[in-house]
Design a protein around this motif. Sequence first.
Motif, mmCIF file in Angstrom:
data_model
loop_
_atom_site.group_PDB
_atom_site.id
_atom_site.type_symbol
_atom_site.label_atom_id
_atom_site.label_comp_id
_atom_site.label_asym_id
_atom_site.label_seq_id
_atom_site.Cartn_x
_atom_site.Cartn_y
_atom_site.Cartn_z
ATOM 1 N N ILE A 52 0.807 -1.207 0.117
ATOM 2 C CA ILE A 52 0.038 0.108 0.080
ATOM 3 C C ILE A 52 0.939 1.221 -0.030
ATOM 4 O O ILE A 52 0.522 2.225 -0.711
ATOM 5 N N LEU A 53 1.790 1.268 0.837
ATOM 6 C CA LEU A 53 2.798 2.446 0.918
ATOM 7 C C LEU A 53 3.540 2.655 -0.399
ATOM 8 O O LEU A 53 3.680 3.928 -1.059
ATOM 9 N N ARG A 54 3.698 1.478 -1.305
ATOM 10 C CA ARG A 54 4.481 1.550 -2.497
ATOM 11 C C ARG A 54 3.390 1.824 -3.621
ATOM 12 O O ARG A 54 3.674 2.225 -4.751
ATOM 13 N N GLY A 55 2.072 2.126 -3.337
ATOM 14 C CA GLY A 55 1.084 2.376 -4.271
ATOM 15 C C GLY A 55 0.415 1.137 -5.127
ATOM 16 O O GLY A 55 0.056 1.384 -6.127
ATOM 17 N N ALA A 56 0.797 0.004 -4.412
ATOM 18 C CA ALA A 56 0.487 -1.186 -5.370
ATOM 19 C C ALA A 56 -0.519 -2.187 -4.533
ATOM 20 O O ALA A 56 -0.505 -3.313 -4.856
ATOM 21 N N GLY A 57 -0.984 -1.544 -3.668
ATOM 22 C CA GLY A 57 -1.998 -2.739 -2.777
ATOM 23 C C GLY A 57 -3.455 -2.810 -3.253
ATOM 24 O O GLY A 57 -3.721 -1.800 -4.318
ATOM 25 N N ASP A 58 -4.154 -3.742 -2.688
ATOM 26 C CA ASP A 58 -5.486 -3.963 -3.006
ATOM 27 C C ASP A 58 -6.453 -2.758 -2.629
ATOM 28 O O ASP A 58 -6.103 -1.837 -1.910
ATOM 29 N N GLU A 59 -7.469 -2.256 -3.680
ATOM 30 C CA GLU A 59 -8.134 -0.925 -3.521
ATOM 31 C C GLU A 59 -8.652 -0.893 -2.365
ATOM 32 O O GLU A 59 -8.965 0.196 -1.665
ATOM 33 N N THR A 60 -9.304 -1.824 -1.785
ATOM 34 C CA THR A 60 -10.245 -2.082 -0.648
ATOM 35 C C THR A 60 -9.214 -1.854 0.605
ATOM 36 O O THR A 60 -9.506 -0.882 1.494
ATOM 37 N N PHE A 61 -8.088 -2.511 0.626
ATOM 38 C CA PHE A 61 -7.045 -2.178 1.688
ATOM 39 C C PHE A 61 -6.631 -0.683 1.575
ATOM 40 O O PHE A 61 -6.207 -0.182 2.693
ATOM 41 N N VAL A 62 -6.204 -0.094 0.506
ATOM 42 C CA VAL A 62 -5.952 1.206 0.219
ATOM 43 C C VAL A 62 -6.935 1.958 0.992
ATOM 44 O O VAL A 62 -6.478 3.135 1.625
ATOM 45 N N PHE A 63 -8.086 2.040 0.687
ATOM 46 C CA PHE A 63 -9.272 2.710 1.443
ATOM 47 C C PHE A 63 -9.245 2.747 2.681
ATOM 48 O O PHE A 63 -9.298 3.532 3.539
ATOM 49 N N ILE A 64 -9.052 1.376 3.195
ATOM 50 C CA ILE A 64 -9.080 1.163 4.706
ATOM 51 C C ILE A 64 -8.148 1.922 5.486
ATOM 52 O O ILE A 64 -8.171 2.427 6.370
ATOM 53 N N ILE A 65 -6.705 1.625 4.694
ATOM 54 C CA ILE A 65 -5.530 2.455 5.455
ATOM 55 C C ILE A 65 -5.716 3.901 5.395
ATOM 56 O O ILE A 65 -5.312 4.648 6.259
ATOM 57 N N TRP A 66 -5.724 4.499 4.184
ATOM 58 C CA TRP A 66 -5.592 5.708 3.961
ATOM 59 C C TRP A 66 -6.852 6.701 4.460
ATOM 60 O O TRP A 66 -6.660 8.005 4.877
ATOM 61 N N GLN A 67 -8.086 6.256 4.621
ATOM 62 C CA GLN A 67 -9.258 6.775 4.880
ATOM 63 C C GLN A 67 -9.728 6.571 6.313
ATOM 64 O O GLN A 67 -10.350 7.486 6.784
ATOM 65 N N ILE A 68 -9.429 5.504 6.851
ATOM 66 C CA ILE A 68 -9.970 5.059 8.294
ATOM 67 C C ILE A 68 -8.736 4.920 9.155
ATOM 68 O O ILE A 68 -8.702 5.725 10.001
ATOM 69 N N ARG A 69 -7.928 3.884 8.816
ATOM 70 C CA ARG A 69 -6.919 3.599 9.981
ATOM 71 C C ARG A 69 -5.874 4.576 10.237
ATOM 72 O O ARG A 69 -5.537 4.908 11.270
ATOM 73 N N LEU A 70 -5.262 5.176 9.228
ATOM 74 C CA LEU A 70 -4.120 5.999 9.132
ATOM 75 C C LEU A 70 -4.453 7.287 10.034
ATOM 76 O O LEU A 70 -3.859 7.895 11.134
ATOM 77 N N PRO A 71 -5.671 8.156 9.587
ATOM 78 C CA PRO A 71 -5.887 9.261 10.459
ATOM 79 C C PRO A 71 -6.568 8.947 11.873
ATOM 80 O O PRO A 71 -6.079 9.699 12.833
ATOM 81 N N ARG A 72 -7.044 7.816 11.977
ATOM 82 C CA ARG A 72 -7.329 7.417 13.345
ATOM 83 C C ARG A 72 -6.128 7.291 14.186
ATOM 84 O O ARG A 72 -5.830 7.574 15.548
ATOM 85 N N THR A 73 -5.292 6.523 13.665
ATOM 86 C CA THR A 73 -3.799 6.065 14.304
ATOM 87 C C THR A 73 -3.016 7.276 14.547
ATOM 88 O O THR A 73 -2.474 7.446 15.752
#
Length: 331
Positions: free
Chosen positions: A36-57
């Motif tokens: 995901i950090l390299r921009g090559a992850g699954d779209e669902t996981f990308v959304f979970i990380i960048w829009q939900i978990r990263l701001p929460r963390t």
Amino acid sequence: MKSKPFLSSFLLLLIAFILSLAIGSVFISPKELWNILRGAGDETFVFIIWQIRLPRTILIALTGAALSGSGAAYQGLFRNPLADPFLIGVASGAGLGAVIAMSIKWPYTFWGLMAIPMAAFIAALLTVFIVYFLARVGQTIPTTNLILAGVAFSSFATSLTSFLMLRSTSEVRRALGWLLGGASQAGWTAILAILPYLIIGLGILLISGHALNLLQFGDDQAQQLGLNVTRIKTILLIAASLATAAAVAFSGIIGFIGLIVPHLIRLWLGPDYRRLLPLSVLGGASALLVSDILARVVLAPQEIPVGIITALVGAPFFLWVLRRAKNQGYW
């Protein structure tokens, strides 16, 4: 050798940060995180990380850093190991200010969110001075007086907060979400709103280690050593209250982080505030991230408020610190 505690604290924070991104209702492996950090992850996981978990963390880490850093500053200002934002009522006062701002129905925009920590800051600052005034006896602030004044004002602020929430209609859901741990509703807008307050508040505290060291000798001795005691105390009270208010405004009332982390670091490395303050900031971020992870997994898939985890650990620790302070003196 002096850099070893900082390196250890930073590594612990990095591990907690990665685990916070990986653990949740959907587990994301370290390999997938790297993709995901390299921009090559699954779209669902990308959304979970960048829009939900990263701001929460990020918000959880900033909250822990703010509460722990301000807790260390309050302990130094009052020369009392039991003075933290939760126990002396500052968190509850800031919470009251935040709910008052929410009841005005500000729009969920950047400028609307900025009004909430500002209201929390004003209320937190008023709380500090009220509790300080009620607890003071002559030139000293006895531990018992400080705790009793903090508990009394905290109960008063909590009652007013509950009343406002009961009177609210459209905003009650938002206020309830905040009270139970607003980080679950975190977004990038909240991060942008909280950053200016934390940069100013924690920034002032981090450069004030030498002044806090001098204050430990007492006001008269610190004055003789060239410190403008009244001015520095006012500045540090404002800075610590600003950091606390910003944390409470977006993450709710989370207790004991500002008590546990600075005290453990003091036991580990001593009372030098030039190291104690920055290590408390790093340690507070790590501790609250770990608490948040536990809040997600203890009753998974149900998530419990992170404040419950910190209270379960912090209450026994508080009793231990209280007994130790009674038997051995403050430091």
